[in-house]
Every structure is written in structure tokens, then in C-alpha cells.
Scaffold this motif. Structure first.
Motif, PDB file in Angstrom:
ATOM      1  N   ASP A 436       3.135   1.016  -3.630  1.00  0.00           N
ATOM      2  CA  ASP A 436       2.212   2.112  -3.300  1.00  0.00           C
ATOM      3  C   ASP A 436       0.711   1.777  -3.812  1.00  0.00           C
ATOM      4  N   VAL A 437       0.649   0.639  -4.210  1.00  0.00           N
ATOM      5  CA  VAL A 437      -0.963  -0.102  -4.354  1.00  0.00           C
ATOM      6  C   VAL A 437      -0.863  -0.858  -2.908  1.00  0.00           C
ATOM      7  N   LEU A 438      -0.424  -1.443  -1.879  1.00  0.00           N
ATOM      8  CA  LEU A 438      -0.287  -2.229  -0.647  1.00  0.00           C
ATOM      9  C   LEU A 438      -1.045  -0.886   0.064  1.00  0.00           C
ATOM     10  N   ASN A 439       0.005   0.204  -0.357  1.00  0.00           N
ATOM     11  CA  ASN A 439      -0.512   1.360   1.258  1.00  0.00           C
ATOM     12  C   ASN A 439      -1.014   2.189   0.799  1.00  0.00           C
ATOM     13  N   SER A 440      -1.513   2.449  -0.640  1.00  0.00           N
ATOM     14  CA  SER A 440      -2.770   2.704  -0.598  1.00  0.00           C
ATOM     15  C   SER A 440      -4.184   1.614  -0.083  1.00  0.00           C
ATOM     16  N   SER A 442      -3.823   0.008   2.752  1.00  0.00           N
ATOM     17  CA  SER A 442      -3.861  -0.224   4.193  1.00  0.00           C
ATOM     18  C   SER A 442      -4.516   1.537   4.344  1.00  0.00           C
ATOM     19  N   SER A 443      -4.689   2.263   2.929  1.00  0.00           N
ATOM     20  CA  SER A 443      -4.913   3.814   4.332  1.00  0.00           C
ATOM     21  C   SER A 443      -6.798   3.301   3.420  1.00  0.00           C
ATOM     22  N   GLY A 444      -7.002   2.242   3.051  1.00  0.00           N
ATOM     23  CA  GLY A 444      -8.291   2.543   3.230  1.00  0.00           C
ATOM     24  C   GLY A 444      -9.467   3.895   2.388  1.00  0.00           C
TER      25      GLY A 444
END
Length: 597
Positions: A436-440, A442-444
Motif C-alpha cells: 500500500d505504501v509503495l502504491n501510494s 508511485s502515485s505521487g
């Protein structure tokens, strides 16, 4: 370094690691993992808190048709919409405390906190979540102190870890609901209640501790009205276990009565009954939904036949989801096994019965007033008991574990059961969090809010510059309009005729209704059969957004409502629909003024 010095160093290292982990998780949950508030009750309480920060008192910008009816009946039809906006629904403590926080942050100035370009998360949402997280952190500390006193530091540390890794606690912190403040007050109340029981068993003076327990339980009731059921259970057991018998129970009841008397008198003045609009929450538990009662200008009868059987059935039904209600803390349900263990100290034995009776009483209250939303329900009180019940469960597991042979022969296995409980409880949450942290990350800047149904930036850009501060927007999510657009918002009445009645009242008071907003909360997050039931006369309006989406490639977007003959009167008042798209999920704002006016 001697053995004691090494042990102290190890203890300090473990505590430092725990606090660092707690701070890291807190920061993550108000930054990269945060999507904004997702609770209607949380948003409305935040909006009330902003009015408190402005010096306006406990006033909501959510206009419930039921509140309008109650106020006009209580004032012989002389009450205004402004009178109906006086809060008679939410308990006052969290809005008052949040109001102080908002005041310190300058949040009373709405313009200073409006979302910037490409900013999808409302920054004040983070302040609300941060307040709840601080309450949760303090609750962990108080729980540690209490469990240390009941059992030992080993079980207390494990309980603190279970709380830290409890996903439900973090979800509640980010929802805007008052449950984390409740957890803090409940734990403080339990701390002093246990001290009173302990002093009573040891021949000391328990009255001071009983008085402090009563104060915290009274504050708990001022945070959520349903907590009165917890205090009833506590008063019964305090009367049995705290000497002189009966006094502590009376003190608790007197403290609650003293705490609620001012809100009750305000409710009677504004709505004509002691429970205010909050009494209609009974429809949630006994009729399946409070929404219909809240959105009606007419008095709806409540069927109370076979009430006892109905409440008993709903109470028993809660047990099938108890693991989820306890935040997946696997040790918490083992509390019920610990009831059969003969603990040596009388205070430990007595306190578990206090917890049990408080929980049973709270369960009856939740059955009566409903638990819509499951473990995320605004009425969810089971999670308050999870840490202390979990501590008793851990103690029971430790007793059983000590009776096995291999923990005695293998020293490393002596605490393996505690580690296993933490791993089982925390694994689903902690294994998913890094992704979840990595996806967030990457969303910037394009972090998605909780849409559908809530889009703060769209509500801000489409409503704030359209409607003046004295004007009203009717909507199916008035709490979001009130919070994100800072405009008074009417919960869309059940009938079109009732909408016209309120329009006439608003026009006479020079606070006109200038638009109607429909969102995916009606037709995108619930089945269409349910939408048809709740929004029968407005059904074509609720389908307009999806019709516009389906015809977006056509020269002109089609709206279903324009073909609905029953809505000719509606269109004569709101002839200018505006389709608002956000991430392929549509909203429609029907306005009384053309976009260029």
C-alpha cells in the motif's frame, strides 16, 4: 555490565523500537496511506467542530428533514432552519475537543484550507485523523499501565503490540469517528475502576478511584450516547464489587446524569424530546435503517412488537462476527475461556466480570440501535473491549502454555505463544502495508481520495464558488457538502413534495435552496434495488450520472430525468444540470442559475 544492567538495556531498546514503530505507522497513516475521511458521522462532527472554532457553538450544517419537523413541532411552527441546525444528534465531546484543535490551527478560516490545484485530499482531514491517532497512542499507554497492574509487563507489552498492529484501530482513526477518543476514555475509566476494586479487596479507600472512574465513564457518554449502556453495566457491577457496596454504582450514575443534563435540556428545547434527532437511530436497529426516518418530514411509526425477542436475536447474531468486531485480535475471544479460570487475586477475578457485564450491556445497546457497516459502524463498541479482553486471553494462554512440557525444557519457547498470537493477529495487516505504501508513493500527487463516493476537490470547485454562504444545497451526501464545501446542505427528503415544502420555508427565510447534488453514494455504492427503495421519486435523477457517462461520446449527453414527467416541476426550479466527472464516476449538480450567471 552486570545482568541487571543488560536486562535494563534490552528493555529500553525494545521500548524505543516500539515507540519508533508507533511513530512511523502514525506518520504513514496521515500521509501516504491516508485517503481522507470516509465516515458520514465523522465528517459531520468535523463540520460541527469547525463551527465551534468559529464561536458558533454546537451547530451543524447538515439539515435533516426530521430535525426540521421536530423543531417546528417543538416551537409551534415558529422555528427556523437555523434553529433546526442546532445539534441534537451527535454527542458533544469530540466536536468540542476538535474545535479547540481547529482553533489552534486556524481552521475556522475555510478559505485558507481550500484544496489547491491537483490536490485531492483535504488537509483538514489529516488534522482530524491526527487527533484520533494521538488518542489511540495515549490509549495504548494507559492500557499498558493497566495490564501491567493486572498481570505483568510481559502480557502488557504483548497487548500493546496487538493494539499497534490492529488494522481496525487505524481504520477508525482515519474515518473521523470518535472511537479512538472513546477507547482512551474507556481505558482510563477501567484503570480507575480496577484500582477501586483492588483497593476495596485490600481494605483501602476506593472512593477516590471510583469517583475518577465515574468521571471518565461520564465523558465517554458525552463522546457517544450509546456508551450509556456501558455505564449501566459498570454501575451494576461496581455496586457489587466496590465497598461500601452500592456507593460506586450510584456515583457512576449520578456522574452520567450530571454530564448529560445540559445536552438533554438543549434537545428538549430544540426538538421537543430528550433524545433529540438521535432517538431516531432506533430505526437503524429495529427497522433496518435510520435514513428513511431522518429524510422524512412526516412522523414515522416504529414497530415495537416483540421488542425483547428482536433485541435478543440481534445480540446473539453479533457473536458470529465477533472476531472482526474485536479488530482481528485473536486473543480477545479467548477472554470468554478465561472466565472459567480461578485467578488467585480477587481483584483480577472480579474485574473480568465487570468487563463481561459491561460488554453484554453494550451488546444489547448495539442490537437496539443497530450496527450498519459491521466493524466500521459508528455504533461499534466491541473494539473498546478488545485490548483488555485480549489481555485476559493472553493470560489464559500463558497458563495453558506453562502446563506443557517443552516450554520448560526449551527456554526460547517460554514466550513463543505470545509471539505466535502477535504474528497471527498482525500478519494480514503488516504484509499488505508495504505494498500500500509503495502504491501510494508511485502515485505521487495523484493520491486517490475515498471516491466513490467522496471527492473533496470536486465539491469545493463546483459548490463553493456557486452557492453563497446563506444558500443551501440539497444532496444525498449533505455531510460531505457541509464539511468540504462549508455550505448548509439539506439531506434530500423522501418525497418531492417535501422538498418543495422545505424550499418554501428556505425562500421565506431568505436562505434559498439553489441546487441539488446527486452522487455515487446513492447509485454507485449501493445496489440499484436499494436506490429505488430510498430514492423512489428521484430514481431517474440518481441514474443521470451513469446515463451521462454512457453517452459521453455523443454530441450531447443524455439525462434520464429529462424524460421523467414527474420531474417537470423539479426542472422548472433547477433547469441547469451540470455533470461532474471524477475518475469515471459521475455526479450531477442541478442548479437554479445558469453557469454563466
Amino acid at each position: 555490565m552486570n545482568q541487571n544492567g543488560s536486562a535494563n538495556l534490552a528493555t529500553l531498546t525494545l521500548r524505543a523500537t516500539f515507540f519508533i514503530l508507533l511513530l512511523v505507522m502514525a506518520v504513514l497513516h496521515v500521509t501516504s496511506l491516508f485517503r481522507g475521511l470516509d465516515s458520514a458521522h465523522g465528517m459531520e462532527q468535523a463540520a460541527i467542530a469547525r463551527e465551534v472554532a468559529r464561536g458558533n457553538g454546537l451547530v451543524t450544517k447538515v439539515l435533516r428533514p426530521a430535525s426540521i419537523r421536530q423543531n417546528r413541532e417543538a416551537t409551534n411552527e415558529t422555528g427556523t432552519l437555523a434553529d433546526a441546525c442546532k445539534n441534537t444528534y451527535h454527542a458533544p465531546l469530540q466536536p468540542l475537543l476538535l474545535g479547540a484543535v481547529f482553533r489552534a490551527q486556524g481552521a475556522q478560516n475555510f478559505e485558507a484550507w481550500r484544496p489547491g490545484k491537483n490536490e485531492y485530499i483535504y488537509q483538514l482531514d489529516r488534522v482530524v485523523a491526527g487527533f484520533s491517532i494521538v488518542c489511540m497512542m495515549l490509549a495504548i499507554g494507559v492500557t499498558y499501565l493497566l495490564v501491567c497492574r493486572i498481570f505483568d509487563a510481559r502480557i502488557a507489552s504483548t497487548t500493546a503490540l496487538l493494539m499497534l498492529f490492529c488494522e481496525l484501530f487505524w481504520k477508525m482513526s482515519m474515518s473521523g469517528l470518535p472511537q479512538m477518543l472513546m477507547l482512551l476514555l474507556f481505558t482510563c475509566g477501567c484503570y480507575f475502576a480496577y484500582r477501586a476494586i483492588e483497593a476495596s479487596e485490600e481494605g483501602g479507600l476506593p472512593i477516590l478511584h471510583a469517583l475518577l472512574a465515574a468521571v471518565f465513564f461520564a465523558l465517554l457518554c458525552l463522546t457517544h450516547w450509546l456508551a450509556i449502556w456501558i455505564v449501566i453495566g459498570y454501575a451494576v457491577m461496581a455496586a457489587l464489587f466496590i465497598k461500601p457496596r452500592g456507593v460506586a454504582g450510584i456515583i457512576a450514575l449520578v456522574a452520567v446524569i450530571a454530564a448529560v443534563i445540559v445536552p438533554v435540556l438543549q434537545n428538549i428545547k430544540v426538538s421537543g424530546n430528550p433524545g433529540g434527532t438521535a432517538v431516531l437511530v432506533l430505526f437503524e436497529g429495529l427497522a433496518g435503517s435510520e435514513e428513511y426516518a431522518m429524510r422524512s418530514l412526516e412522523t414515522i411509526p416504529l414497530n415495537l412488537r416483540q421488542l425483547a425477542i428482536h433485541v435478543l436475536r440481534l445480540s446473539v447474531m453479533q457473536t458470529k462476527d465477533l472476531y472482526a468486531y474485536f479488530g482481528a485480535i485473536i486473543a480477545a475471544p479467548i477472554f470468554f475461556v478465561a472466565l472459567f479460570h480461578p485467578f488467585k487475586r480477587a481483584s483480577i477475578s472480579h474485574f473480568r466480570w465487570v468487563l463481561l457485564v459491561m460488554w453484554i450491556s453494550a451488546t444489547l445497546g448495539m442490537a437496539l440501535f443497530g450496527l450498519k457497516g459491521g466493524e466500521n459502524s459508528p455504533n461499534q463498541l466491541h473494539l473498546l473491549f478488545a485490548p483488555l479482553m485480549g489481555a485476559y486471553g493472553l493470560a489464559m494462554l500463558s497458563v495453558l502454555w506453562s502446563r506443557l512440557e517443552f516450554p520448560k525444557t526449551i527456554p526460547l519457547m517460554s514466550h513463543a505463544h505470545l509471539a505466535l498470537v502477535v504474528v497471527i493477529s498482525a500478519s494480514p495487516f503488516m504484509l499488505r502495508m508495504p505494498f500500500d505504501v509503495l502504491n501510494s508513493l508511485s502515485s505521487g500527487e495523484n493520491i486517490a481520495p475515498n471516491y466513490p463516493p467522496y471527492a473533496p476537490s470536486i465539491l469545493d470547485s463546483s459548490i463553493v464558488d456557486y452557492a453563497d454562504k446563506n444558500e443551501i444545497i440539497a444532496s444525498d451526501q449533505p455531510w460531505a457538502v457541509a464539511w468540504y464545501a462549508d455550505r448548509r446542505s439539506l439531506w434530500l427528503p423522501i418525497k418531492l413534495s417535501e422538498l418543495e415544502t422545505i424550499e418554501n420555508i428556505a425562500d421565506a427565510e431568505e436562505t434559498p435552496i439553489v441546487g441539488v447534488l446527486t452522487t455515487p453514494i446513492s447509485s454507485g455504492t449501493r445496489p440499484l434495488t436499494e436506490t429505488a427503495g430510498f430514492y423512489g421519486e428521484y430514481l431517474s435523477l440518481m441514474l443521470d450520472g451513469w446515463a451521462a457517462l454512457a453517452t459521453s461520446t455523443s454530441p450531447e449527453r443524455r439525462l434520464v430525468s429529462k424524460e421523467d414527467r414527474e420531474l417537470k416541476g423539479f426542472y422548472s426550479r433547477y433547469p441547469f444540470p451540470r455533470v461532474l466527472f471524477f475518475r469515471s464516476s459521475p455526479m450531477v449538480l442541478y442548479t437554479s442559475r445558469s453557469p454563466g450567471s
